[in-house]
Design a protein around this motif. Structure first.
Motif, mmCIF file in Angstrom:
data_model
loop_
_atom_site.group_PDB
_atom_site.id
_atom_site.type_symbol
_atom_site.label_atom_id
_atom_site.label_comp_id
_atom_site.label_asym_id
_atom_site.label_seq_id
_atom_site.Cartn_x
_atom_site.Cartn_y
_atom_site.Cartn_z
ATOM 1 N N GLY A 98 35.100 37.962 30.184
ATOM 2 C CA GLY A 98 34.875 38.776 31.373
ATOM 3 C C GLY A 98 36.144 38.901 32.202
ATOM 4 N N THR A 99 36.454 40.108 32.624
ATOM 5 C CA THR A 99 37.665 40.363 33.408
ATOM 6 C C THR A 99 37.339 41.317 34.546
ATOM 7 N N THR A 100 38.351 41.569 35.376
ATOM 8 C CA THR A 100 38.225 42.545 36.438
ATOM 9 C C THR A 100 38.050 43.938 35.859
ATOM 10 N N ARG A 133 30.338 38.333 36.428
ATOM 11 C CA ARG A 133 31.076 37.613 35.380
ATOM 12 C C ARG A 133 30.570 36.184 35.234
ATOM 13 N N LEU A 134 30.452 35.483 36.365
ATOM 14 C CA LEU A 134 30.031 34.085 36.323
ATOM 15 C C LEU A 134 28.595 33.960 35.837
ATOM 16 N N ALA A 135 27.732 34.879 36.263
ATOM 17 C CA ALA A 135 26.345 34.846 35.798
ATOM 18 C C ALA A 135 26.282 35.062 34.289
ATOM 19 N N ALA A 136 27.137 35.937 33.770
ATOM 20 C CA ALA A 136 27.142 36.209 32.332
ATOM 21 C C ALA A 136 27.660 35.018 31.540
ATOM 22 N N VAL A 137 28.589 34.258 32.118
ATOM 23 C CA VAL A 137 29.058 33.038 31.451
ATOM 24 C C VAL A 137 27.941 32.001 31.407
ATOM 25 N N ARG A 138 27.245 31.842 32.514
ATOM 26 C CA ARG A 138 26.148 30.867 32.556
ATOM 27 C C ARG A 138 25.046 31.214 31.550
ATOM 28 N N ALA A 144 33.664 33.292 28.183
ATOM 29 C CA ALA A 144 34.525 32.834 29.280
ATOM 30 C C ALA A 144 34.771 34.014 30.206
ATOM 31 N N ALA A 145 35.267 33.719 31.400
ATOM 32 C CA ALA A 145 35.607 34.770 32.360
ATOM 33 C C ALA A 145 36.847 34.365 33.129
ATOM 34 N N VAL A 146 37.631 35.361 33.498
ATOM 35 C CA VAL A 146 38.773 35.169 34.392
ATOM 36 C C VAL A 146 38.338 35.605 35.788
ATOM 37 N N VAL A 147 38.496 34.711 36.763
ATOM 38 C CA VAL A 147 38.120 35.027 38.145
ATOM 39 C C VAL A 147 39.249 34.597 39.067
ATOM 40 N N ARG A 148 39.322 35.258 40.209
ATOM 41 C CA ARG A 148 40.323 34.905 41.210
ATOM 42 C C ARG A 148 39.659 34.308 42.446
ATOM 43 N N VAL A 149 40.450 33.534 43.178
ATOM 44 C CA VAL A 149 40.095 32.933 44.464
ATOM 45 C C VAL A 149 39.112 31.781 44.282
ATOM 46 N N LEU A 150 37.945 32.032 43.704
ATOM 47 C CA LEU A 150 36.975 30.965 43.492
ATOM 48 C C LEU A 150 37.576 29.883 42.611
#
Length: 282
Positions: A98-100, A133-138, A144-150
């Protein structure tokens, strides 16, 4: 700025061994190759990373700051390789990442390195909003997913990938455009164009908190819509500003000035699915 994983690996080796020759021996390459890549890295960053005036090279202050970030990037690459190796061992040839929604040059650099080390694993990108993205990883929809800030979320483990500097956009004719870089305090009097909190809660909170730490609550202007439309409005409308992290080369903005924003950065993280939750491709 174009960084290579190889350059960071050589940089860490020199820092840890205390010399270019010893780093070359540990990497099983010639010393000239190490020196050449370190010089390219320094030119790319615009800073000197090592003090070469003594018998044993020493990190400069800039080098000390980069060392922790470089180690984090290399750890993240190794973690991604581990995920890819697990997929290959399970005879699954696709890694769902998962990406932006926008093109992200840093993510593609990571994919290029992965392609070299795990050529049998195909990476399929899925562009979702951060929470999706995070929900799809769970759920196992994504590996996997790339996320910013969190830097964390329930049920997931985060590994730092890299840190991005932020940019501010102001009208080209505004006095602030004369500065090579800007601090948040300098922008206190201008309305801030920021996307609604519901669109990206973590980034919204980061910027608002940073402004408060700098001693002001920014007056909010019209909301950030698309990048191109917001830059156009800043260029031709009432004076205002916005903040963003570059996903690739800076866009053309003929009547807006894009300046580095000091004192605040954004870190990107890799959030892999736990083994029991990973999807199974057939």
């Amino acid at each position: 700025m174009d960084l290579e994983i190889r350059q960071l690996r050589y940089f860490v080796a020199v820092a840890e061994t205390g010399g270019f020759g010893s780093a070359a021996r540990s990497l099983h390459i010639v010393q000239a190759a190490v020196s050449r890549q370190i010089q390219r890295l320094e030119r790319s960053l615009g800073v000197q990373l090592f003090d070469r005036s003594t018998r044993h090279v020493r990190l400069t202050r800039a080098g000390e700051r980069l060392l922790a970030e470089a180690r984090a990037v290399l750890d993240a690459v190794e973690h991604t390789r581990t995920v890819a190796a697990e997929l290959a061992a399970e005879n699954r040839q696709t890694l769902h990442l998962g990406t932006t929604r926008a093109f992200d040059a840093r993510t593609y650099q990571l994919l290029d390195d992965l392609a070299e080390t795990a050529p049998d694993v195909r990476v399929r990108l899925h562009r979702f909003a951060p929470d999706e993205r995070l929900a799809a990883v769970r759920s196992g929809e994504l590996d996997a997913a790339v996320v910013r800030v969190l830097d964390g979320a329930p049920g997931l483990d985060f590994t730092a990938l890299w840190t991005d500097s932020l940019m501010a956009a102001v009208p080209l004719g505004h006095p602030l455009a004369e500065h090579e870089s800007l601090s948040l305090g300098q922008l206190a009097g201008l309305p801030l164009r920021l996307a609604p909190q519901r669109n990206n809660p973590a980034f919204h909170k980061l910027i608002m908190s940073a402004c408060q730490d700098a001693g002001f609550v920014p007056p909010l202007g019209p909301p950030f819509t698309t990048f191109e439309a917001t830059l156009y409005d800043i260029a031709v409308g009432e004076p205002s500003w916005t903040v963003f992290y570059p996903l690739g080369d800076l866009p053309r903005a003929p009547r807006a000035a894009l300046r580095p924003l000091t004192g605040i950065t954004v870190t990107a993280f890799l959030a892999p699915a736990r083994t029991s939750h990973r999807r199974s491709d057939t």
